[in-house]
Design a protein around this motif. Structure first.
Motif, PDB file in Angstrom:
ATOM      1  N   ARG A 127       0.841  -1.203   0.000  1.00 51.95           N
ATOM      2  CA  ARG A 127       0.000   0.000   0.000  1.00 51.95           C
ATOM      3  C   ARG A 127       0.881   1.260   0.000  1.00 51.95           C
ATOM      4  NH1 ARG A 127      -5.095   1.233   1.387  1.00 51.95           N
ATOM      5  NH2 ARG A 127      -5.587  -0.888   1.924  1.00 51.95           N
ATOM      6  N   GLY A 128       1.927   1.262   0.840  1.00 51.22           N
ATOM      7  CA  GLY A 128       2.845   2.401   0.900  1.00 51.22           C
ATOM      8  C   GLY A 128       3.581   2.597  -0.415  1.00 51.22           C
ATOM      9  N   LEU A 129       4.043   1.488  -1.000  1.00 51.71           N
ATOM     10  CA  LEU A 129       4.774   1.539  -2.258  1.00 51.71           C
ATOM     11  C   LEU A 129       3.897   2.074  -3.387  1.00 51.71           C
ATOM     12  CD1 LEU A 129       7.237   0.744  -4.021  1.00 51.71           C
ATOM     13  CD2 LEU A 129       6.242  -1.526  -4.210  1.00 51.71           C
ATOM     14  N   ILE A 130       2.718   1.525  -3.534  1.00 50.87           N
ATOM     15  CA  ILE A 130       1.808   1.952  -4.606  1.00 50.87           C
ATOM     16  C   ILE A 130       1.348   3.384  -4.377  1.00 50.87           C
ATOM     17  CG2 ILE A 130      -0.450   1.542  -5.649  1.00 50.87           C
ATOM     18  CD1 ILE A 130       0.101  -1.483  -5.109  1.00 50.87           C
ATOM     19  N   GLY A 131       1.057   3.709  -3.127  1.00 44.24           N
ATOM     20  CA  GLY A 131       0.653   5.080  -2.798  1.00 44.24           C
ATOM     21  C   GLY A 131       1.718   6.091  -3.186  1.00 44.24           C
ATOM     22  N   GLU A 132       2.978   5.687  -2.996  1.00 44.07           N
ATOM     23  CA  GLU A 132       4.102   6.556  -3.342  1.00 44.07           C
ATOM     24  C   GLU A 132       4.247   6.681  -4.865  1.00 44.07           C
ATOM     25  OE1 GLU A 132       8.608   5.954  -2.371  1.00 44.07           O
ATOM     26  OE2 GLU A 132       7.424   5.757  -0.524  1.00 44.07           O
ATOM     27  N   LEU A 133       4.157   5.555  -5.552  1.00 43.76           N
ATOM     28  CA  LEU A 133       4.362   5.541  -7.003  1.00 43.76           C
ATOM     29  C   LEU A 133       3.224   6.202  -7.773  1.00 43.76           C
ATOM     30  CD1 LEU A 133       5.740   1.925  -7.507  1.00 43.76           C
ATOM     31  CD2 LEU A 133       7.024   4.052  -7.609  1.00 43.76           C
ATOM     32  N   LEU A 134       2.011   6.000  -7.303  1.00 39.54           N
ATOM     33  CA  LEU A 134       0.846   6.467  -8.068  1.00 39.54           C
ATOM     34  C   LEU A 134       0.117   7.631  -7.407  1.00 39.54           C
ATOM     35  CD1 LEU A 134      -0.645   2.999  -9.086  1.00 39.54           C
ATOM     36  CD2 LEU A 134       0.883   4.448 -10.413  1.00 39.54           C
ATOM     37  N   ALA A 135       0.775   8.292  -6.460  1.00 41.57           N
ATOM     38  CA  ALA A 135       0.134   9.402  -5.743  1.00 41.57           C
ATOM     39  C   ALA A 135      -0.355  10.453  -6.732  1.00 41.57           C
ATOM     40  CB  ALA A 135       1.123  10.016  -4.761  1.00 41.57           C
ATOM     41  N   PRO A 136      -1.433  11.130  -6.454  1.00 45.33           N
ATOM     42  CA  PRO A 136      -2.324  10.969  -5.299  1.00 45.33           C
ATOM     43  C   PRO A 136      -3.443   9.969  -5.615  1.00 45.33           C
ATOM     44  CG  PRO A 136      -2.940  12.938  -6.517  1.00 45.33           C
ATOM     45  CD  PRO A 136      -1.791  12.296  -7.270  1.00 45.33           C
ATOM     46  N   LEU A 137      -3.707   9.086  -4.677  1.00 50.49           N
ATOM     47  CA  LEU A 137      -4.795   8.114  -4.793  1.00 50.49           C
ATOM     48  C   LEU A 137      -5.687   8.219  -3.559  1.00 50.49           C
ATOM     49  CD1 LEU A 137      -2.972   4.821  -5.891  1.00 50.49           C
ATOM     50  CD2 LEU A 137      -4.443   6.227  -7.308  1.00 50.49           C
ATOM     51  N   THR A 138      -6.970   7.984  -3.770  1.00 53.59           N
ATOM     52  CA  THR A 138      -7.867   7.923  -2.612  1.00 53.59           C
ATOM     53  C   THR A 138      -7.689   6.554  -1.958  1.00 53.59           C
ATOM     54  OG1 THR A 138      -9.708   6.945  -3.834  1.00 53.59           O
ATOM     55  CG2 THR A 138      -9.575   9.364  -3.826  1.00 53.59           C
ATOM     56  N   ASP A 139      -8.152   6.416  -0.725  1.00 57.25           N
ATOM     57  CA  ASP A 139      -8.073   5.118  -0.039  1.00 57.25           C
ATOM     58  C   ASP A 139      -8.844   4.051  -0.820  1.00 57.25           C
ATOM     59  OD1 ASP A 139      -6.446   6.034   1.946  1.00 57.25           O
ATOM     60  OD2 ASP A 139      -8.066   6.420   3.383  1.00 57.25           O
ATOM     61  N   GLU A 140      -9.981   4.463  -1.402  1.00 56.42           N
ATOM     62  CA  GLU A 140     -10.800   3.507  -2.161  1.00 56.42           C
ATOM     63  C   GLU A 140     -10.035   3.006  -3.392  1.00 56.42           C
ATOM     64  OE1 GLU A 140     -12.127   6.646  -1.247  1.00 56.42           O
ATOM     65  OE2 GLU A 140     -13.034   5.711   0.532  1.00 56.42           O
ATOM     66  N   GLU A 141      -9.364   3.934  -4.087  1.00 56.15           N
ATOM     67  CA  GLU A 141      -8.588   3.536  -5.272  1.00 56.15           C
ATOM     68  C   GLU A 141      -7.453   2.602  -4.870  1.00 56.15           C
ATOM     69  OE1 GLU A 141      -8.921   7.422  -8.210  1.00 56.15           O
ATOM     70  OE2 GLU A 141      -7.666   7.570  -6.418  1.00 56.15           O
ATOM     71  N   LEU A 142      -6.793   2.925  -3.772  1.00 53.92           N
ATOM     72  CA  LEU A 142      -5.699   2.110  -3.274  1.00 53.92           C
ATOM     73  C   LEU A 142      -6.198   0.717  -2.879  1.00 53.92           C
ATOM     74  CD1 LEU A 142      -2.726   2.550  -2.986  1.00 53.92           C
ATOM     75  CD2 LEU A 142      -3.081   3.539  -0.739  1.00 53.92           C
ATOM     76  N   ASP A 143      -7.353   0.665  -2.179  1.00 48.80           N
ATOM     77  CA  ASP A 143      -7.946  -0.623  -1.807  1.00 48.80           C
ATOM     78  C   ASP A 143      -8.232  -1.466  -3.050  1.00 48.80           C
ATOM     79  OD1 ASP A 143      -7.862   0.005   0.874  1.00 48.80           O
ATOM     80  OD2 ASP A 143      -9.956   0.681   0.981  1.00 48.80           O
TER      81      ASP A 143
END
Length: 171
Positions: A127-143
């Motif tokens: 989650r941290g890795l993807i959040g960093e690479l694809l920022a900005p993402l909502t929690d729903e998108e990340l989930d």
């Protein structure tokens, strides 16, 4: 007034023979070369080479840069002319790494995130890795992304799932 042809000095047949690149690829590289050749000297220096490698996502050490320069600077001038630049780029554009090389590189990348050596990456790490690479993402998108990647619903990603993620091109 018509602008001079920026490709007039290029012997396309010679560059294609040396590199295997198509004419449109060579023209694209000429545009890149000219962007890096800010002093309009018709060659690039070792410092320019460092900048180019970093722009391409590589982080070479001074020794690696020196080796690369010696390898591509065929005439030993300490300057990278356009033909030499094409040969450098062709190694990245033409060579498809074999599966074994790719797996080895992926294994090294996987180890960076599997700090404990457990054979998997936790969903939190992912989650941290993807959040960093694809920022900005909502929690729903990340989930949604995590759910899609964690195919077996284990709450972690093993090496095979990691390879699958890294080797599949996005739709």
């Amino acid at each position: 007034m018509a602008r001079p042809d920026p490709y007039a000095d290029i012997d396309f047949d010679e560059v294609t023979e040396a590199t295997g690149l198509a004419i449109d690829e060579i023209k694209c590289l000429k545009v890149c070369f000219d962007l890096f050749d800010t002093k309009k000297q018709e060659f690039l220096s070792a410092d320019d080479l460092d900048e180019i490698m970093r722009a391409m996502g590589f982080r070479p050490s001074q020794e690696e840069l020196q080796e690369l320069l010696e390898e591509i600077d065929e005439d030993g001038s300490g300057e990278i002319e356009f033909g030499e630049f094409c040969q450098l780029c062709a190694t990245f554009l033409v060579e498809d790494p074999d599966i074994e090389t790719m797996k080895r590189e992926l294994k090294d990348a996987f180890r960076i995130y599997d700090k404990e050596g457990l054979g998997y990456i936790s969903t939190d790490t992912l989650r941290g890795l993807i959040g960093e690479l694809l920022a900005p993402l909502t929690d729903e998108e990340l989930d949604g992304i995590i759910e899609e990647l964690d195919e077996d619903g284990s709450g972690s990603m093993d090496f095979d799932e990691f390879c699958e993620m890294m080797m599949n091109k996005p739709e």
